[in-house]
Design a protein around this motif. Structure first.
Motif, PDB file in Angstrom:
ATOM      1  N   PHE A 385       0.550  -1.300  -0.470  1.00  0.00           N
ATOM      2  CA  PHE A 385       0.281   0.052   0.169  1.00  0.00           C
ATOM      3  C   PHE A 385       0.700   1.165  -0.029  1.00  0.00           C
ATOM      4  O   PHE A 385       0.246   2.166  -0.731  1.00  0.00           O
ATOM      5  CB  PHE A 385      -0.591  -0.172   0.906  1.00  0.00           C
ATOM      6  CG  PHE A 385      -2.111  -0.966   1.219  1.00  0.00           C
ATOM      7  CD1 PHE A 385      -3.467  -1.121   0.475  1.00  0.00           C
ATOM      8  CD2 PHE A 385      -2.168  -2.167   1.444  1.00  0.00           C
ATOM      9  CE1 PHE A 385      -4.149  -1.852   0.321  1.00  0.00           C
ATOM     10  CE2 PHE A 385      -2.831  -3.183   1.343  1.00  0.00           C
ATOM     11  CZ  PHE A 385      -3.956  -2.930   0.851  1.00  0.00           C
ATOM     12  N   THR A 416      -0.856   7.918   8.152  1.00  0.00           N
ATOM     13  CA  THR A 416      -1.422   6.818   7.352  1.00  0.00           C
ATOM     14  C   THR A 416      -1.058   5.468   7.363  1.00  0.00           C
ATOM     15  O   THR A 416      -2.320   4.283   6.669  1.00  0.00           O
ATOM     16  CB  THR A 416      -1.576   7.614   5.988  1.00  0.00           C
ATOM     17  OG1 THR A 416      -1.019   8.756   5.551  1.00  0.00           O
ATOM     18  CG2 THR A 416      -2.101   6.998   3.932  1.00  0.00           C
ATOM     19  N   ILE A 420      -4.279   2.291   7.315  1.00  0.00           N
ATOM     20  CA  ILE A 420      -4.590   1.429   5.726  1.00  0.00           C
ATOM     21  C   ILE A 420      -4.377   0.315   6.950  1.00  0.00           C
ATOM     22  O   ILE A 420      -5.128  -0.225   6.881  1.00  0.00           O
ATOM     23  CB  ILE A 420      -3.347   1.512   5.537  1.00  0.00           C
ATOM     24  CG1 ILE A 420      -3.376   2.639   4.180  1.00  0.00           C
ATOM     25  CG2 ILE A 420      -2.768   0.150   4.535  1.00  0.00           C
ATOM     26  CD1 ILE A 420      -2.438   3.092   3.358  1.00  0.00           C
ATOM     27  N   VAL A 423      -7.558  -0.437   8.506  1.00  0.00           N
ATOM     28  CA  VAL A 423      -8.893  -0.684   7.433  1.00  0.00           C
ATOM     29  C   VAL A 423      -8.826  -2.495   6.802  1.00  0.00           C
ATOM     30  O   VAL A 423      -9.961  -3.145   6.399  1.00  0.00           O
ATOM     31  CB  VAL A 423      -8.566  -0.108   5.417  1.00  0.00           C
ATOM     32  CG1 VAL A 423      -9.129  -0.279   5.070  1.00  0.00           C
ATOM     33  CG2 VAL A 423      -8.920   1.443   6.400  1.00  0.00           C
ATOM     34  N   LEU A 434     -10.166   2.696   1.208  1.00  0.00           N
ATOM     35  CA  LEU A 434      -8.922   3.248   1.863  1.00  0.00           C
ATOM     36  C   LEU A 434      -9.490   4.465   0.344  1.00  0.00           C
ATOM     37  O   LEU A 434      -8.584   5.876   0.997  1.00  0.00           O
ATOM     38  CB  LEU A 434      -7.998   2.217   1.232  1.00  0.00           C
ATOM     39  CG  LEU A 434      -7.704   1.277   1.616  1.00  0.00           C
ATOM     40  CD1 LEU A 434      -7.061   0.534   0.463  1.00  0.00           C
ATOM     41  CD2 LEU A 434      -6.580   1.625   2.479  1.00  0.00           C
ATOM     42  N   GLY A 496     -10.313   9.254   2.821  1.00  0.00           N
ATOM     43  CA  GLY A 496      -9.940   8.259   2.162  1.00  0.00           C
ATOM     44  C   GLY A 496      -8.245   8.842   2.690  1.00  0.00           C
ATOM     45  O   GLY A 496      -7.563   9.393   2.765  1.00  0.00           O
ATOM     46  N   VAL A 497      -7.499   7.728   2.022  1.00  0.00           N
ATOM     47  CA  VAL A 497      -5.509   8.494   1.585  1.00  0.00           C
ATOM     48  C   VAL A 497      -5.542   9.066   0.860  1.00  0.00           C
ATOM     49  O   VAL A 497      -4.501   9.990   0.730  1.00  0.00           O
ATOM     50  CB  VAL A 497      -5.318   7.151   1.257  1.00  0.00           C
ATOM     51  CG1 VAL A 497      -4.106   7.427   0.848  1.00  0.00           C
ATOM     52  CG2 VAL A 497      -5.500   5.705   2.283  1.00  0.00           C
TER      53      VAL A 497
END
Length: 718
Positions: A385, A416, A420, A423, A434, A496-497
């Protein structure tokens, strides 16, 4: 000196070197459904022959005389395919061809040329998405070509820890190419002369540590003492007692002892038991070195030779001698281990040694065990990721310290990472979450299983200057640090990311946002499109007009020679103007007021400084040529654009393609359509479980089986 040189020549020969291994050649993919007469000829006649026909040959290219089956025309056909696929031809001043017709030509050319997948990671989207997901792929042999994959720098570092944690003098011999996105590809790396020299030095240093029981350190006296430092003997934690005994003065090891030492070194370095042929070769090496020197040196040469064996440096994924075969147990154990993590999994090695890794069912059981066992090394999963989103490069973008805010890109990267991980732990609707989750971690890091603040500073007013500084919490819109995390962000701020400060900073420049590269990321990573690299000799520079918004300054890319590529990127990146290049949410953009600045002078006419004004933001964009009619059209904000893309089948399938590339270490080919479709189906059926997606890919024939069809040694003529 003579003895050392002789033994190392033999060591290098027996170690099999690390260069010149066979490189597989991919078999020709299946032919596409589009035909030359039905799809290609009409397209060329309508759009191409006028400029590349009997009367005119622009660029010295003539297309009316090309035949579909002539090998001499392959290079020209490849050029035609790439130009049409990337929208570079026909030129912008001519009528644009129908997208369906263009894709049919690209599909025909891709299938007919049968070229191996592009080697470079950033060329992974060259195979049109429709050829992989457009129609159900038939069942059949989808084994991957046999290959040898150099282990990653992270895996080699793990190997050093496994062999010699405290060995002095060892260093990293490997690097990765400086490419966008996924970089650890099987076909990119070998071991050149500089890295080979480091490998040899490391082998010497490791064995020296393995055969030394104690070492001497100088212990400093207590602070304030006048006593000199004194030597102290300490036990060497790296030492292997079996090896230490064999190098003592006056000891002449037996063949059985040498064989046992070889077996121990094999298990530690390679993870398998040596076969009879291996043992015989190392015994012969010992005898040869013994003739020219003493027994301790000969023992060390043998142990060093094992560390230079190709299996230590490479993942040998050759399968059987011919045809389609399951990877043998020892290769399978290393492959599974180094696919999910960076160190060899002991349970896998034991299963291979006991004959419990000989069937596909046994392999599947081991893969599922590792995916569900929190103690297994699965460190390559979060690393995927990082390479997919590339937010971890935020710390590489140099910026001046901003006014009125605590700037800490490393903290944002860690935030971050935690998001992740959260998630993935939930493992539901992973791809969409994401991109759209309202949750975030703020100014946090994990410590001994708990979440603690990573920064000591909060926002507040400086007592000396009277200026207010926005703390990291304030970047997200929080007035104080939220102890319970992850926490839902304030409404209409981020999601989200792609709206995390880390991603926004990573895809920015030193002084501005970078909507071009942000848009390229969306085009390539979410829509599966391609964008040609910047032509040689072209300088990409946005005018430095301080009185204009960045959007207006970017208008230079609308020139015909620029827009044919920038139309694929700019309108996808401009919605992120909702944030500045520090990742701060904003509602206006600050520009210089030239007229007010000119008037801003003191009584003597001396300039007093620049005057700025706030301009309303324009965060609109357009999704075009996405391959999905449902996505096409204007968007008003980054939120609208990302929600729209996150809910599309195409974006999810493109994500599956990237997962395939990372964990299988190569770009997908047409022959992988069934594997990709099965993985996507498992992803959907499981409710978006990344675990299910990864299980499907790692239990596929493409991962477990190898074929030797059409393999050719590197450098050999075909």
């Amino acid at each position: 000196m003579k003895r050392t040189k002789l033994c190392f020549v033999v060591v290098w020969v027996l170690g099999a070197g690390v260069m010149g291994w066979p490189r597989p050649v991919v078999a020709e993919p299946p032919k596409g459904e589009a035909t030359f007469e039905k799809s290609v000829t009409p397209f060329l006649t309508t759009h191409c022959i006028k400029c590349h026909g009997p009367e005119k040959q622009a660029g010295d290219v003539r297309l009316d005389t090309l035949t579909p089956g002539d090998p001499k025309s392959a290079a020209v056909w490849a050029q035609v395919r790439d130009q049409i696929r990337d929208g570079l031809m026909p030129p912008a001043k001519l009528p644009k061809p129908n997208a369906i017709d263009a894709r049919a030509v690209v599909a025909w050319a891709t299938a007919t040329l049968g070229a191996r997948p592009a080697r470079l990671p950033n060329q992974g989207n060259l195979i049109p998405h429709e050829l992989l997901f457009g129609t159900p792929a038939p069942a059949g042999d989808s084994a991957s070509p046999a290959r040898i994959w150099r282990i990653s720098p992270a895996a080699y570092s793990s190997l050093l820890l496994r062999l010699a944690k405290d060995a002095p003098g060892v260093s990293q011999p490997f690097t990765l190419v400086d490419e966008r996105g996924i970089r650890d590809f099987a076909g990119l790396y070998g071991a050149d002369i500089p890295s080979t020299e480091i490998l040899i030095r490391n082998a010497i240093a490791i064995v020296e540590a393995q055969t030394t029981a104690e070492y001497t350190v100088l212990v400093k006296p207590p602070k304030g003492s006048t006593e000199p430092a004194k030597p102290e003997q300490r036990k060497n934690q790296t030492a292997v007692q079996e090896f230490v005994k064999l190098v003592q003065p006056g000891v002449k090891p037996t063949a059985m002892q040498i064989e046992s030492a070889v077996r121990t070194q094999f298990r530690m370095a390679i993870g398998r038991v040596p076969d009879a042929e291996d043992v015989a070769r190392y015994l012969a090496l010992y005898e040869k070195c013994l003739k020219d020197g003493d027994a301790p040196s000969a023992v060390k040469a043998v142990l060093q030779a094992v560390l230079l064996k190709s299996e230590v440096i490479f993942r040998n994924e050759m399968g059987g001698s011919n045809g389609r075969q399951l990877l043998p147990p020892s290769e399978l154990a290393r492959t599974i281990s180094l696919t999910l993590g960076n160190r060899l999994d002991n349970a896998l090695l034991t299963a291979a040694e006991k004959g419990q890794l000989q069937t596909k069912e046994q392999a599947i059981a081991q893969i599922q065990r590792m995916l569900n066992d929190p103690k297994s090394d699965r460190s390559r999963i979060p690393h995927f990721f990082r390479e997919y989103f590339e937010y971890h490069t935020a710390d590489d973008v140099f910026k001046d310290k901003p006014m009125g805010v605590i700037y800490s890109p490393r903290t944002h990267i860690n935030e971050t990472d935690l998001l992740i991980a959260h998630v993935l732990k939930q493992d539901r609707d992973v791809f969409r979450q994401l991109l759209t989750t309202p949750l975030t971690f703020v100014n946090a890091r994990g410590f001994e299983g708990k979440l603690v603040r990573s920064e000591a500073k909060m926002g507040g007013t400086d007592k000396k200057t009277g200026k207010f500084t926005l703390g990291i919490e304030g970047i997200y819109g929080f007035e104080k640090w939220p102890e319970a995390q992850p926490v839902e962000m304030p409404p209409d701020t981020r999601m989200g990311v792609l709206m995390q400060p880390s991603w926004l900073i990573a895809w920015s420049t030193n002084f501005d946002n970078d909507p071009v590269r942000r848009g390229r990321w969306v085009r390539e990573r979410l829509l599966g499109g391609t964008v040609p690299d910047l032509p040689i000799g072209v300088t990409a520079q946005v005018p430095d007009d301080p009185d204009h918004t960045f959007r207006s300054r970017l208008e230079v890319t609308r020139a015909a020679e620029c827009w044919k590529c920038h139309q694929k990127m700019d309108e996808l990146g401009l919605p992120f103007e909702q944030f500045d290049h520090y990742g701060l949410l904003r509602k206006t953009e600050r520009v210089e007021d030239l007229e007010a600045t000119a008037k801003n002078v003191d009584s003597k006419g001396k300039p007093k400084g620049k005057v700025y004004r706030e301009v309303p933001l324009n965060t609109s964009g357009v999704i075009v040529d996405s391959g999905d009619p449902k996505l096409e059209g204007p968007v008003n904000s980054p939120y609208e654009m990302i929600r729209k893309i996150a809910n599309s089948d195409r974006a999810r399938q493109v994500f599956v393609r990237h997962v395939f590339r990372y964990f299988l270490g190569r770009n997908e080919s047409l022959a992988d359509a069934r594997t990709l479709q099965d993985a996507d189906a498992a992803f959907v059926k499981s409710g978006g479980s990344f675990n299910a997606l990864l299980t499907s890919l790692l239990t596929s024939d493409a991962f477990l089986y190898r074929t030797h069809q059409n393999t050719t040694p590197a450098g050999a003529s075909k």
